[in-house]
Design a protein around this motif. Structure first.
Motif, PDB file in Angstrom:
ATOM      1  N   GLU A 114     -10.678 -15.388   4.679  1.00  0.00           N
ATOM      2  CA  GLU A 114     -10.890 -14.561   5.863  1.00  0.00           C
ATOM      3  C   GLU A 114     -10.372 -13.142   5.656  1.00  0.00           C
ATOM      4  O   GLU A 114     -11.029 -12.162   6.027  1.00  0.00           O
ATOM      5  CB  GLU A 114     -10.202 -15.192   7.078  1.00  0.00           C
ATOM      6  CG  GLU A 114     -11.026 -16.233   7.785  1.00  0.00           C
ATOM      7  CD  GLU A 114     -12.182 -15.603   8.546  1.00  0.00           C
ATOM      8  OE1 GLU A 114     -11.963 -14.987   9.608  1.00  0.00           O
ATOM      9  OE2 GLU A 114     -13.326 -15.713   8.069  1.00  0.00           O
ATOM     10  N   LEU A 115      -9.193 -13.012   5.070  1.00  0.00           N
ATOM     11  CA  LEU A 115      -8.628 -11.685   4.870  1.00  0.00           C
ATOM     12  C   LEU A 115      -9.420 -10.885   3.836  1.00  0.00           C
ATOM     13  O   LEU A 115      -9.548  -9.666   3.954  1.00  0.00           O
ATOM     14  CB  LEU A 115      -7.154 -11.786   4.470  1.00  0.00           C
ATOM     15  CG  LEU A 115      -6.222 -12.246   5.599  1.00  0.00           C
ATOM     16  CD1 LEU A 115      -4.816 -12.479   5.072  1.00  0.00           C
ATOM     17  CD2 LEU A 115      -6.192 -11.215   6.733  1.00  0.00           C
ATOM     18  N   LEU A 116      -9.960 -11.566   2.836  1.00  0.00           N
ATOM     19  CA  LEU A 116     -10.840 -10.868   1.891  1.00  0.00           C
ATOM     20  C   LEU A 116     -12.117 -10.408   2.583  1.00  0.00           C
ATOM     21  O   LEU A 116     -12.619  -9.312   2.317  1.00  0.00           O
ATOM     22  CB  LEU A 116     -11.189 -11.777   0.719  1.00  0.00           C
ATOM     23  CG  LEU A 116     -10.122 -12.011  -0.349  1.00  0.00           C
ATOM     24  CD1 LEU A 116     -10.662 -12.941  -1.425  1.00  0.00           C
ATOM     25  CD2 LEU A 116      -9.655 -10.704  -0.979  1.00  0.00           C
ATOM     26  N   ALA A 117     -12.638 -11.238   3.465  1.00  0.00           N
ATOM     27  CA  ALA A 117     -13.877 -10.887   4.167  1.00  0.00           C
ATOM     28  C   ALA A 117     -13.649  -9.759   5.167  1.00  0.00           C
ATOM     29  O   ALA A 117     -14.475  -8.842   5.285  1.00  0.00           O
ATOM     30  CB  ALA A 117     -14.436 -12.116   4.878  1.00  0.00           C
ATOM     31  N   LEU A 118     -12.526  -9.811   5.875  1.00  0.00           N
ATOM     32  CA  LEU A 118     -12.253  -8.824   6.918  1.00  0.00           C
ATOM     33  C   LEU A 118     -11.769  -7.497   6.345  1.00  0.00           C
ATOM     34  O   LEU A 118     -12.059  -6.442   6.901  1.00  0.00           O
ATOM     35  CB  LEU A 118     -11.192  -9.359   7.887  1.00  0.00           C
ATOM     36  CG  LEU A 118     -11.602 -10.494   8.812  1.00  0.00           C
ATOM     37  CD1 LEU A 118     -10.391 -11.002   9.584  1.00  0.00           C
ATOM     38  CD2 LEU A 118     -12.675 -10.019   9.773  1.00  0.00           C
ATOM     39  N   ARG A 119     -10.970  -7.565   5.276  1.00  0.00           N
ATOM     40  CA  ARG A 119     -10.315  -6.370   4.731  1.00  0.00           C
ATOM     41  C   ARG A 119      -9.791  -5.503   5.871  1.00  0.00           C
ATOM     42  O   ARG A 119     -10.220  -4.345   6.061  1.00  0.00           O
ATOM     43  CB  ARG A 119     -11.260  -5.573   3.828  1.00  0.00           C
ATOM     44  CG  ARG A 119     -11.728  -6.340   2.607  1.00  0.00           C
ATOM     45  CD  ARG A 119     -12.353  -5.454   1.561  1.00  0.00           C
ATOM     46  NE  ARG A 119     -11.370  -4.588   0.921  1.00  0.00           N
ATOM     47  CZ  ARG A 119     -10.589  -4.962  -0.097  1.00  0.00           C
ATOM     48  NH1 ARG A 119     -10.661  -6.209  -0.573  1.00  0.00           N
ATOM     49  NH2 ARG A 119      -9.739  -4.109  -0.611  1.00  0.00           N
ATOM     50  N   PRO A 120      -8.842  -6.032   6.646  1.00  0.00           N
ATOM     51  CA  PRO A 120      -8.418  -5.329   7.860  1.00  0.00           C
ATOM     52  C   PRO A 120      -7.530  -4.111   7.610  1.00  0.00           C
ATOM     53  O   PRO A 120      -7.271  -3.345   8.541  1.00  0.00           O
ATOM     54  CB  PRO A 120      -7.638  -6.410   8.619  1.00  0.00           C
ATOM     55  CG  PRO A 120      -7.114  -7.312   7.552  1.00  0.00           C
ATOM     56  CD  PRO A 120      -8.166  -7.321   6.481  1.00  0.00           C
ATOM     57  N   PHE A 121      -7.059  -3.954   6.380  1.00  0.00           N
ATOM     58  CA  PHE A 121      -6.154  -2.850   6.080  1.00  0.00           C
ATOM     59  C   PHE A 121      -6.773  -1.902   5.053  1.00  0.00           C
ATOM     60  O   PHE A 121      -7.570  -2.314   4.207  1.00  0.00           O
ATOM     61  CB  PHE A 121      -4.830  -3.382   5.533  1.00  0.00           C
ATOM     62  CG  PHE A 121      -4.070  -4.237   6.509  1.00  0.00           C
ATOM     63  CD1 PHE A 121      -3.336  -3.660   7.534  1.00  0.00           C
ATOM     64  CD2 PHE A 121      -4.094  -5.618   6.405  1.00  0.00           C
ATOM     65  CE1 PHE A 121      -2.644  -4.447   8.443  1.00  0.00           C
ATOM     66  CE2 PHE A 121      -3.394  -6.408   7.299  1.00  0.00           C
ATOM     67  CZ  PHE A 121      -2.666  -5.822   8.325  1.00  0.00           C
ATOM     68  N   ALA A 122      -6.336  -0.655   5.100  1.00  0.00           N
ATOM     69  CA  ALA A 122      -6.805   0.337   4.137  1.00  0.00           C
ATOM     70  C   ALA A 122      -6.181   0.092   2.768  1.00  0.00           C
ATOM     71  O   ALA A 122      -5.102  -0.497   2.652  1.00  0.00           O
ATOM     72  CB  ALA A 122      -6.434   1.739   4.631  1.00  0.00           C
ATOM     73  N   GLY A 123      -6.880   0.551   1.726  1.00  0.00           N
ATOM     74  CA  GLY A 123      -6.310   0.472   0.386  1.00  0.00           C
ATOM     75  C   GLY A 123      -6.380  -0.921  -0.212  1.00  0.00           C
ATOM     76  O   GLY A 123      -7.367  -1.640  -0.012  1.00  0.00           O
ATOM     77  N   PRO A 124      -5.326  -1.327  -0.944  1.00  0.00           N
ATOM     78  CA  PRO A 124      -5.358  -2.599  -1.689  1.00  0.00           C
ATOM     79  C   PRO A 124      -5.198  -3.820  -0.788  1.00  0.00           C
ATOM     80  O   PRO A 124      -4.222  -4.561  -0.853  1.00  0.00           O
ATOM     81  CB  PRO A 124      -4.180  -2.449  -2.656  1.00  0.00           C
ATOM     82  CG  PRO A 124      -3.216  -1.564  -1.949  1.00  0.00           C
ATOM     83  CD  PRO A 124      -4.062  -0.586  -1.168  1.00  0.00           C
TER      84      PRO A 124
ATOM     85  N   ALA B 209       0.787  -1.233   0.000  1.00  0.00           N
ATOM     86  CA  ALA B 209       0.000   0.000   0.000  1.00  0.00           C
ATOM     87  C   ALA B 209       0.817   1.280   0.000  1.00  0.00           C
ATOM     88  O   ALA B 209       0.240   2.369  -0.070  1.00  0.00           O
ATOM     89  CB  ALA B 209      -0.945  -0.007   1.199  1.00  0.00           C
ATOM     90  N   THR B 210       2.143   1.182   0.081  1.00  0.00           N
ATOM     91  CA  THR B 210       2.946   2.404   0.005  1.00  0.00           C
ATOM     92  C   THR B 210       2.676   3.110  -1.322  1.00  0.00           C
ATOM     93  O   THR B 210       2.754   2.510  -2.387  1.00  0.00           O
ATOM     94  CB  THR B 210       4.443   2.067   0.126  1.00  0.00           C
ATOM     95  OG1 THR B 210       4.701   1.558   1.447  1.00  0.00           O
ATOM     96  CG2 THR B 210       5.302   3.295  -0.104  1.00  0.00           C
ATOM     97  N   GLY B 211       2.328   4.380  -1.218  1.00  0.00           N
ATOM     98  CA  GLY B 211       1.974   5.142  -2.411  1.00  0.00           C
ATOM     99  C   GLY B 211       0.500   5.134  -2.712  1.00  0.00           C
ATOM    100  O   GLY B 211       0.029   5.901  -3.561  1.00  0.00           O
ATOM    101  N   SER B 212      -0.248   4.258  -2.026  1.00  0.00           N
ATOM    102  CA  SER B 212      -1.692   4.166  -2.255  1.00  0.00           C
ATOM    103  C   SER B 212      -2.513   4.693  -1.086  1.00  0.00           C
ATOM    104  O   SER B 212      -3.656   5.119  -1.275  1.00  0.00           O
ATOM    105  CB  SER B 212      -2.105   2.708  -2.518  1.00  0.00           C
ATOM    106  OG  SER B 212      -1.477   2.194  -3.666  1.00  0.00           O
ATOM    107  N   VAL B 213      -1.958   4.613   0.127  1.00  0.00           N
ATOM    108  CA  VAL B 213      -2.672   5.090   1.307  1.00  0.00           C
ATOM    109  C   VAL B 213      -1.753   6.004   2.108  1.00  0.00           C
ATOM    110  O   VAL B 213      -0.540   6.035   1.885  1.00  0.00           O
ATOM    111  CB  VAL B 213      -3.168   3.914   2.196  1.00  0.00           C
ATOM    112  CG1 VAL B 213      -4.048   2.954   1.410  1.00  0.00           C
ATOM    113  CG2 VAL B 213      -1.998   3.172   2.812  1.00  0.00           C
ATOM    114  N   ALA B 214      -2.328   6.710   3.044  1.00  0.00           N
ATOM    115  CA  ALA B 214      -1.546   7.612   3.885  1.00  0.00           C
ATOM    116  C   ALA B 214      -0.514   6.841   4.691  1.00  0.00           C
ATOM    117  O   ALA B 214      -0.764   5.701   5.122  1.00  0.00           O
ATOM    118  CB  ALA B 214      -2.477   8.383   4.822  1.00  0.00           C
ATOM    119  N   ALA B 215       0.622   7.457   4.902  1.00  0.00           N
ATOM    120  CA  ALA B 215       1.712   6.793   5.610  1.00  0.00           C
ATOM    121  C   ALA B 215       1.291   6.325   7.000  1.00  0.00           C
ATOM    122  O   ALA B 215       1.725   5.265   7.473  1.00  0.00           O
ATOM    123  CB  ALA B 215       2.914   7.734   5.712  1.00  0.00           C
ATOM    124  N   ASP B 216       0.436   7.085   7.673  1.00  0.00           N
ATOM    125  CA  ASP B 216       0.000   6.720   9.021  1.00  0.00           C
ATOM    126  C   ASP B 216      -0.851   5.454   9.044  1.00  0.00           C
ATOM    127  O   ASP B 216      -1.017   4.834  10.107  1.00  0.00           O
ATOM    128  CB  ASP B 216      -0.796   7.864   9.657  1.00  0.00           C
ATOM    129  CG  ASP B 216       0.077   9.049  10.042  1.00  0.00           C
ATOM    130  OD1 ASP B 216       1.319   8.893  10.037  1.00  0.00           O
ATOM    131  OD2 ASP B 216      -0.479  10.130  10.317  1.00  0.00           O
TER     132      ASP B 216
END
Length: 244
Positions: free
Chosen positions: A152-162, A105-112
């Motif tokens: 599970e990770l597709l269902a949860l989408r625990p992270f922002a962006g891709p 996700a570097t370059g796709s979401v905020a650094a924070d």
């Protein structure tokens, strides 16, 4: 997760996929050209994973280095890091997931937001359960565990962006660290992209938690692995023919 094998047709699908993988991994091109095969498999995996995330690009353009799309670049970084992360995956899965997200996700979401999963308590609990399975909490076959990790990770989408890049990479890490694909030669993402409508539908079915939904996803995943094994044979045949 042992009962998952008893769902209709799942055990046969797992066994058939494993047999196809074992045959592909015996290809004679891998004896001397394994590095080239792995590089090509990783390129195809990255291109397919980015496409599944809604960022399709021509493979040759990516190979030539002319694609600057941050999602595509993230997919390439992830594919290139899998072997280095494989040993850590069963020991510290949450740390590895965070690292995958930084790469993806570097370059796709905020650094924070990089490497930081959602603070939702229910999602965090499910992520902890999944991490426990990866860290040795199941004796299920690698293909079943990889499918569950992915679903599970597709269902949860625990992270922002891709977040899908992370899910697909974590599933491949499971196959690598389990010993099924120690050299990271199976571009399973290619199999998902070849059946993209089924991939999307089966992932949604898995998220429903029903027996039929889980079965649908497991059948899709084994089919995608079979396609990846066939892709590996095709890559190996091509490299072998150009060498002769």
């Amino acid at each position: 997760m042992a009962p998952l094998l008893e769902l209709a047709e799942v055990r046969d699908a797992v066994d058939a996929a494993r047999d196809r993988v074992d045959t592909a991994l015996r290809h004679r091109a891998l004896r001397r050209q394994g590095g080239q095969v792995a590089a090509e498999a990783n390129l195809r995996a990255a291109v397919a994973s980015a496409a599944l995330e809604g960022h399709p690009h021509e493979r040759e353009a990516v190979r030539d280095g002319t694609v600057t799309d941050p999602v595509m670049q993230g997919a390439l970084r992830v594919a290139g890091a899998l072997l280095d992360l494989a040993d850590r995956w069963p020991k510290a899965p949450r740390q590895v997931l965070a690292r995958l997200h930084v790469l993806a996700a570097t370059g796709s979401v905020a650094a924070d937001d990089l490497g930081r999963p959602s603070a939702d308590p229910a999602g965090a609990a499910r992520l902890d359960t999944l991490a426990g399975l990866v860290a040795g909490g199941t004796k299920a076959p690698p293909l079943i565990l990889a499918a569950v990790v992915h679903g599970e990770l597709l269902a949860l989408r625990p992270f922002a962006g891709p977040s899908g890049l992370v899910a697909r990479a974590a599933a491949r890490l499971t196959l690598i660290s389990s010993g099924l694909d120690t050299r990271g030669l199976l571009a399973v993402e290619v199999g998902h992209l070849a059946r993209e409508p089924e991939y999307v539908g089966a992932a949604g079915a898995f998220a429903s938690g029903t027996r039929d939904g889980v079965r649908s996803w497991l059948r899709h995943y084994t089919a995608a692995v079979t396609t990846a094994a066939d892709e590996l044979v095709q890559i190996s045949d091509t490299l072998l023919s150009t060498r002769q």
